[in-house]
Design an enzyme around this catalytic site. Structure first.
Site, PDB file in Angstrom:
ATOM      1  NE  ARG A  27     -12.551 -17.273 -21.298  1.00 25.01           N
ATOM      2  CZ  ARG A  27     -11.503 -16.450 -21.196  1.00 25.01           C
ATOM      3  NH1 ARG A  27     -11.671 -15.213 -20.793  1.00 25.01           N
ATOM      4  NH2 ARG A  27     -10.288 -16.847 -21.468  1.00 25.01           N
ATOM      5  CB  SER A  96     -23.226 -16.558 -14.803  1.00 27.21           C
ATOM      6  OG  SER A  96     -22.138 -17.405 -15.040  1.00 27.21           O
ATOM      7  CG  ASP A 149     -20.412 -17.319 -12.570  1.00 30.36           C
ATOM      8  OD1 ASP A 149     -21.236 -17.597 -11.684  1.00 30.36           O
ATOM      9  OD2 ASP A 149     -20.089 -16.154 -12.847  1.00 30.36           O
TER      10      ASP A 149
END
Length: 417
Positions: A27, A96, A149
């Protein structure tokens, strides 16, 4: 990994970008922070899928693709959401995967997980890789913070609510982070931060214990995985693996009890063909004839003409696997609260504790989420649980990354002087 918690009193202002790379999608976000009063004024985001060939290709190919998508997103800046004139755009990079991080804006990739095998990135600084890719596509942007994350979700949650003490990701993978008293960290040998608190990124997916209720199906799954002997907790509770555990049990039942007839359906032998969203859909089937279960068996395994009794058995199997994962997740959260001394009610003291949760498994698998929260209540007791809140932190890691980019902006000194 241990990160210093900087006390900024939620006064971060301006427009910052975030890139959240955590799996097969990433994203890109634009976040306008309005300071103590405005908090998150506005945000925009886009989600981009990573083609499978890039997950096993070269580092330059992968990061060029990401940088190109980021550049296209930047090009869509509106008049109401753009950086101040003369300023370089700044980015919080949520990455992540396991990294060795000693600086806020630098981290060396230890290994890939989640199906990535881009070998020439291992041992390299992922911030440098992204920066070089942005330069190649002509994007002038500075990576101000590299964030896991879970740490991002914790930062985003705490920005909105000071009662947030921990964050947990329950999605394709799983992890947890919490705010610890600095003096209680035996591994830390440097100067203590002014806040006397630090954030611990637990990497709890790699937790292993002789007390785990491991079955032959877990052991076979682990042995056939890309990382045998690692991420055992993750393989029992996360979205990447729950459906696969169900498939392995079904395959065993087909071989030993002939539940699908004399021969084992060929597609039932295909690893990871049953994804956790399929499992969830079957688990939540409330139709009288369990039509959703029948449809999934036909579409995924090409198994037709199943009896209602067999379909009920499959729903029960989904329930067993999901319940185990949910209860283990709750045990992990209870362990964090116990470590922080928040698992008891102290006389005359009402300390509220909030846990921020994010990830598709928690968000979309209702029975998993409900079981996890009920188990946490069971483990802590009703009186303690009244002071515990578990809340979904949607896009928490992206907003948290933008927030950490703001708190480590190169323009802070200019604003404060």
């Amino acid at each position: 990994m241990v990160k210093v918690s900087r006390e900024k009193n939620c006064d971060e202002k301006g427009m910052f970008y975030a890139l959240d790379l955590g799996g097969t999608n990433f994203r890109v976000l634009r976040v306008h922070l309005g300071g103590k009063e405005g908090r998150v004024v506005k945000q925009e985001f886009e989600e981009v899928s990573i083609p499978p060939y890039l997950m096993t290709g070269s580092s330059d190919e992968l990061f060029d693709y990401i940088a190109s998508a980021l550049a296209k997103f930047v090009a869509k800046e509106s008049d109401s959401l753009h950086v101040s004139p003369g300023r370089q755009r700044e980015l919080g990079f949520t990455f992540s995967f396991p990294v060795k991080q000693t600086l806020i804006s630098s981290g060396t990739l230890v290994k890939w997980t989640k199906g990535f095998t881009v070998e020439d990135t291992v041992g390299e600084d992922v911030v440098a890789e992204l920066t070089k890719a942005m330069e190649r596509v002509g994007l002038d942007m500075r990576v101000a913070a590299l964030v896991n994350d879970t740490v991002g979700t914790l930062a985003g949650g705490r920005y909105n609510n000071p009662d947030v003490v921990a964050a947990v990701i329950l999605g394709t993978g799983t992890n947890a982070a919490y705010v610890e008293r600095a003096h209680a960290i035996p591994k830390w040998h440097g100067l203590l931060p002014k806040s006397e608190e630090m954030v611990i990124n637990m990497e709890w997916g790699n937790f292993h214990s002789s007390h785990f209720p491991l079955t032959e199906y877990d052991q076979e799954l682990d042995a056939g995985s890309l990382n045998p002997g690692e991420q055992i907790f993750e393989k029992m509770i996360s979205g990447m693996y729950l459906g696969e555990v169900v498939r392995r049990v079904l395959c065993k039942m087909a071989e030993e009890a002939a539940i699908f007839g004399d021969t084992v359906p060929p597609k039932l032998k295909t690893p990871f063909i049953l994804r956790t969203p399929h499992m969830s859909a079957m688990h939540h089937d409330t139709s009288p004839d369990l039509k959703v279960v029948a449809t999934n068996l036909k579409d995924i395994f090409e198994i037709s003409n199943t009896s209602l009794k067999l379909r009920k058995l499959i729903v029960e199997l989904c329930d067993v696997v999901a319940t185990r994962g949910a209860r283990l997740s709750a045990a992990g959260i209870a362990g964090i609260l116990k470590k922080l001394g928040r698992d008891t009610v102290k006389d005359g003291e009402k300390q509220r504790s909030m846990v921020a949760l994010d990830g598709g498994l928690y968000e979309h698998y209702t029975k998993f989420r409900t079981c996890m929260e009920n188990t946490l209540r069971e483990l802590l007791g009703e009186e303690v649980f009244r002071n515990i809140a578990v809340e979904h932190s949607n896009d928490g890691s992206g907003i948290g990354a933008a927030l950490l980019a703001a708190s480590h902006s190169q323009y802070i000194e200019v604003e404060e002087s």
